[in-house]
Scaffold this motif. Structure first.
Motif, mmCIF file in Angstrom:
data_model
loop_
_atom_site.group_PDB
_atom_site.id
_atom_site.type_symbol
_atom_site.label_atom_id
_atom_site.label_comp_id
_atom_site.label_asym_id
_atom_site.label_seq_id
_atom_site.Cartn_x
_atom_site.Cartn_y
_atom_site.Cartn_z
ATOM 1 N N ALA A 47 -2.574 -5.703 -12.026
ATOM 2 C CA ALA A 47 -3.083 -6.693 -10.853
ATOM 3 C C ALA A 47 -3.734 -8.127 -11.629
ATOM 4 N N ASP A 48 -4.497 -7.836 -12.766
ATOM 5 C CA ASP A 48 -5.134 -8.856 -13.586
ATOM 6 C C ASP A 48 -4.296 -9.454 -14.601
ATOM 7 N N TRP A 49 -3.010 -9.047 -14.825
ATOM 8 C CA TRP A 49 -2.102 -9.423 -16.001
ATOM 9 C C TRP A 49 -1.943 -10.788 -15.953
ATOM 10 N N ASP A 50 -2.228 -11.235 -17.191
ATOM 11 C CA ASP A 50 -2.164 -12.815 -17.615
ATOM 12 C C ASP A 50 -3.267 -13.612 -16.944
ATOM 13 N N GLY A 51 -4.403 -12.691 -16.384
ATOM 14 C CA GLY A 51 -5.290 -13.455 -15.783
ATOM 15 C C GLY A 51 -5.054 -13.764 -14.229
ATOM 16 N N LYS A 52 -4.272 -13.256 -13.412
ATOM 17 C CA LYS A 52 -3.856 -13.481 -12.263
ATOM 18 C C LYS A 52 -4.884 -13.447 -11.236
ATOM 19 N N GLY A 53 -5.636 -12.087 -11.315
ATOM 20 C CA GLY A 53 -6.858 -11.869 -10.421
ATOM 21 C C GLY A 53 -6.384 -11.332 -9.309
ATOM 22 N N ARG A 54 -5.206 -10.549 -9.146
ATOM 23 C CA ARG A 54 -4.688 -10.171 -8.009
ATOM 24 C C ARG A 54 -5.659 -8.938 -7.478
ATOM 25 N N GLU A 55 -5.212 -8.689 -6.200
ATOM 26 C CA GLU A 55 -5.993 -7.420 -5.692
ATOM 27 C C GLU A 55 -5.048 -6.225 -5.209
ATOM 28 N N MET A 56 -5.369 -5.160 -5.627
ATOM 29 C CA MET A 56 -4.495 -3.946 -4.945
ATOM 30 C C MET A 56 -5.697 -3.306 -3.934
ATOM 31 N N PRO A 57 -5.514 -3.286 -2.723
ATOM 32 C CA PRO A 57 -6.204 -2.712 -1.786
ATOM 33 C C PRO A 57 -6.412 -1.077 -2.186
ATOM 34 N N GLN A 58 -7.669 -0.761 -1.841
ATOM 35 C CA GLN A 58 -8.004 0.907 -1.943
ATOM 36 C C GLN A 58 -7.622 1.439 -0.644
ATOM 37 N N GLY A 59 -7.394 2.814 -0.675
ATOM 38 C CA GLY A 59 -6.884 3.549 0.473
ATOM 39 C C GLY A 59 -5.612 3.955 0.525
ATOM 40 N N PRO A 60 -5.185 4.865 1.534
ATOM 41 C CA PRO A 60 -3.758 5.079 1.695
ATOM 42 C C PRO A 60 -2.991 3.868 2.298
ATOM 43 N N PHE A 61 -1.653 4.158 1.795
ATOM 44 C CA PHE A 61 -1.022 3.003 2.451
ATOM 45 C C PHE A 61 -0.784 3.195 3.900
ATOM 46 N N PRO A 62 -0.526 2.022 4.682
ATOM 47 C CA PRO A 62 -0.424 2.310 6.080
ATOM 48 C C PRO A 62 1.026 2.785 6.504
ATOM 49 N N ARG A 63 1.172 3.453 7.631
ATOM 50 C CA ARG A 63 2.501 4.222 7.821
ATOM 51 C C ARG A 63 3.129 3.498 9.219
ATOM 52 N N ILE A 64 4.205 2.949 9.084
ATOM 53 C CA ILE A 64 4.591 2.140 10.357
ATOM 54 C C ILE A 64 5.939 2.874 10.543
ATOM 55 N N PRO A 65 6.538 3.213 11.760
ATOM 56 C CA PRO A 65 7.461 3.681 12.328
ATOM 57 C C PRO A 65 8.797 2.630 12.370
ATOM 58 N N TYR A 66 9.595 2.911 11.935
ATOM 59 C CA TYR A 66 10.883 1.880 11.934
ATOM 60 C C TYR A 66 10.873 1.007 12.783
ATOM 61 N N ARG A 67 10.972 1.802 14.311
ATOM 62 C CA ARG A 67 10.903 1.229 15.574
ATOM 63 C C ARG A 67 9.863 -0.019 15.602
ATOM 64 N N GLU A 68 8.513 0.517 15.435
ATOM 65 C CA GLU A 68 7.475 -0.358 15.449
ATOM 66 C C GLU A 68 7.650 -1.717 14.547
ATOM 67 N N ALA A 69 8.224 -1.449 13.316
ATOM 68 C CA ALA A 69 8.566 -2.326 12.389
ATOM 69 C C ALA A 69 9.400 -3.333 12.853
ATOM 70 N N MET A 70 10.341 -3.060 13.376
ATOM 71 C CA MET A 70 11.648 -3.991 14.099
ATOM 72 C C MET A 70 10.941 -4.573 15.025
ATOM 73 N N GLU A 71 10.074 -4.088 15.996
ATOM 74 C CA GLU A 71 9.360 -4.683 17.094
ATOM 75 C C GLU A 71 8.444 -5.860 16.802
ATOM 76 N N LYS A 72 7.631 -5.210 15.750
ATOM 77 C CA LYS A 72 6.461 -6.530 15.322
ATOM 78 C C LYS A 72 7.036 -7.380 14.440
ATOM 79 N N TYR A 73 7.856 -7.133 13.582
ATOM 80 C CA TYR A 73 8.134 -7.894 12.371
ATOM 81 C C TYR A 73 9.525 -8.512 12.076
ATOM 82 N N GLY A 74 10.317 -7.549 12.969
ATOM 83 C CA GLY A 74 11.756 -8.035 13.099
ATOM 84 C C GLY A 74 12.521 -7.711 11.829
#
Length: 392
Positions: A47-74
């Motif tokens: 995350a901080d490679w080359d001083g980029k200072g990026r964030e990797m959020p803690q906790g489990p990855f969100p789980r999104i059903p396929y149909r919900e993903a298509m309806e919310k995000y296309g």
């Protein structure tokens, strides 16, 4: 891994590297628990490679059903750094007497969809050219009929209205309900993608990404992961007017043999979900996986629902069927793409930029001069004869 695939910005033609994981006696949840710490650990490490200072959020990855993903995000590869969510507003345009807008009434009356793509505070911060340019983009880049829009502004009485054709003639109470349903308000803009369902969502998904970029509201310096789950086992093949497999025919259907035997209509077939899953980060698919089908009876029935008889399955996949008949454990797996992981970490947009010996669009390795011409002697040894097109 060698695979017969075309080149794209996030895919090298023909070959790539992946971390292939197959596990016996596991459930989908077991796979998730095994792979999440690996992915999170890699991105935390760099995350901080080359001083980029990026964030990797803690906790489990969100789980999104396929149909919900298509309806919310296309898209089934949603970029969660973008806060925009799509909204199906088809119901609001069915009654022309409340909208005064016949175009969308005809589309919804014919079974089509109208999808709203919010543009937060765009009316307050952008000129009309911003909106017109999106309509031109839809026509030129997406080969769509266009992208309707409305700019919202509160009047002296505090009531939010629009002077643009799509919403201009909305009945006041109907407009109020529309704004409540979409969460839109004074100073916001909204675009509309209308047409057949798949085409409407495809355009809306692409517009969502572009709007987020143009308005500079996409979160920076963070890795937003998610799982896409509950992929449909089957889809409707419009060309052949039949149900066919949507993605991976060798996945285990959720509900097993029982749900397959109960699918006596096309509608029931299309409702069947599979134990298939993807990992997505910042809008890029990093990995696909599934709980595999290990039972010959389930495999034969799954293919039967898609119109393939047992003779076809025996001829095409007889080796796999025989292995299952001798006995195979329940198993599943996943295979994160190493090239794409490096691409995201290095913050480049094309896989060739992180590939040691990149190939061009014709799958040629220009440094190695490969592939090269095969001489007649080599072809003869393999009993191969070429029938090349005549030279022009």
């Amino acid at each position: 891994c060698f695979r017969d695939e075309d080149a794209r910005a996030d895919r090298s033609p023909g070959e790539f590297y992946q971390l292939d994981i197959e596990m016996a006696f596991v459930s989908q949840e077991d796979v998730f628990q095994a792979i999440e710490p690996v992915m999170a650990g890699v991105f935390n490490e760099f995350a901080d490679w080359d001083g980029k200072g990026r964030e990797m959020p803690q906790g489990p990855f969100p789980r999104i059903p396929y149909r919900e993903a298509m309806e919310k995000y296309g898209s089934d590869k949603p970029d969660l750094r973008n806060p925009i969510e799509l909204k199906d507003v088809s119901e609001f345009f069915k009654d022309e007497s409340k909208t005064g807008f016949s175009i969308f009434a005809k589309i919804t009356g014919g079974g089509g969809k109208v999808i709203a793509i919010p543009a937060p505070k765009a009316s307050a911060t952008q000129s009309r050219k911003f909106f017109d340019d999106f309509d031109k983009w839809a026509k030129k880049e997406m080969q769509a009929p266009g992208l309707g829009y409305a700019r919202l502004k509160a009047g002296d009485d505090g009531v939010v209205v629009s002077q643009d054709p799509v919403l201009k003639n909305f009945d006041p109470e109907h407009m109020k309900a529309f704004l409540e349903a979409t969460g839109l308000g004074d100073g916001d803009g909204v675009f509309f993608s209308a047409g057949k369902k798949d085409a409407a969502y495809k355009l809306a998904g692409a517009a969502r990404l572009k709007i987020g970029e143009e308005l500079d509201i996409v979160e920076q310096g963070v890795f937003r992961f998610c799982w896409i789950v509950d992929f449909p086992m089957y889809e409707w093949d419009e060309d052949n007017k039949k149900v066919d497999f949507s993605h991976n025919p060798f996945s285990m259907p959720q509900g097993g043999l029982e749900v397959l035997e109960g699918a006596d209509t096309d509608e029931k077939k299309l409702d069947i979900l599979a134990f298939q899953y993807d990992i997505v980060c910042n809008g890029i698919e990093l990995s696909s996986g599934a709980i595999r089908n290990h039972r010959p009876d389930v495999m034969l029935k799954a293919f039967e629902l898609a119109g393939y008889g047992p003779e076809v399955v025996e001829e095409e996949f007889g080796g796999m069927l025989n292995a299952f008949r001798y006995g195979a454990p329940p198993h599943g797996g996943i295979a994160p793409g190493v090239d794409r992981i490096v691409m995201i970490l290095a913050e480049v947009e094309n896989l060739r930029d992180v590939t040691l010996f990149p190939m061009n669009q014709q799958a040629q390795d220009l440094m190695m001069g490969a592939p090269s011409v095969v001489d007649d002697k080599q072809l003869k040894e393999l009993s191969i004869r070429l029938q090349l097109p005549p030279k022009k």
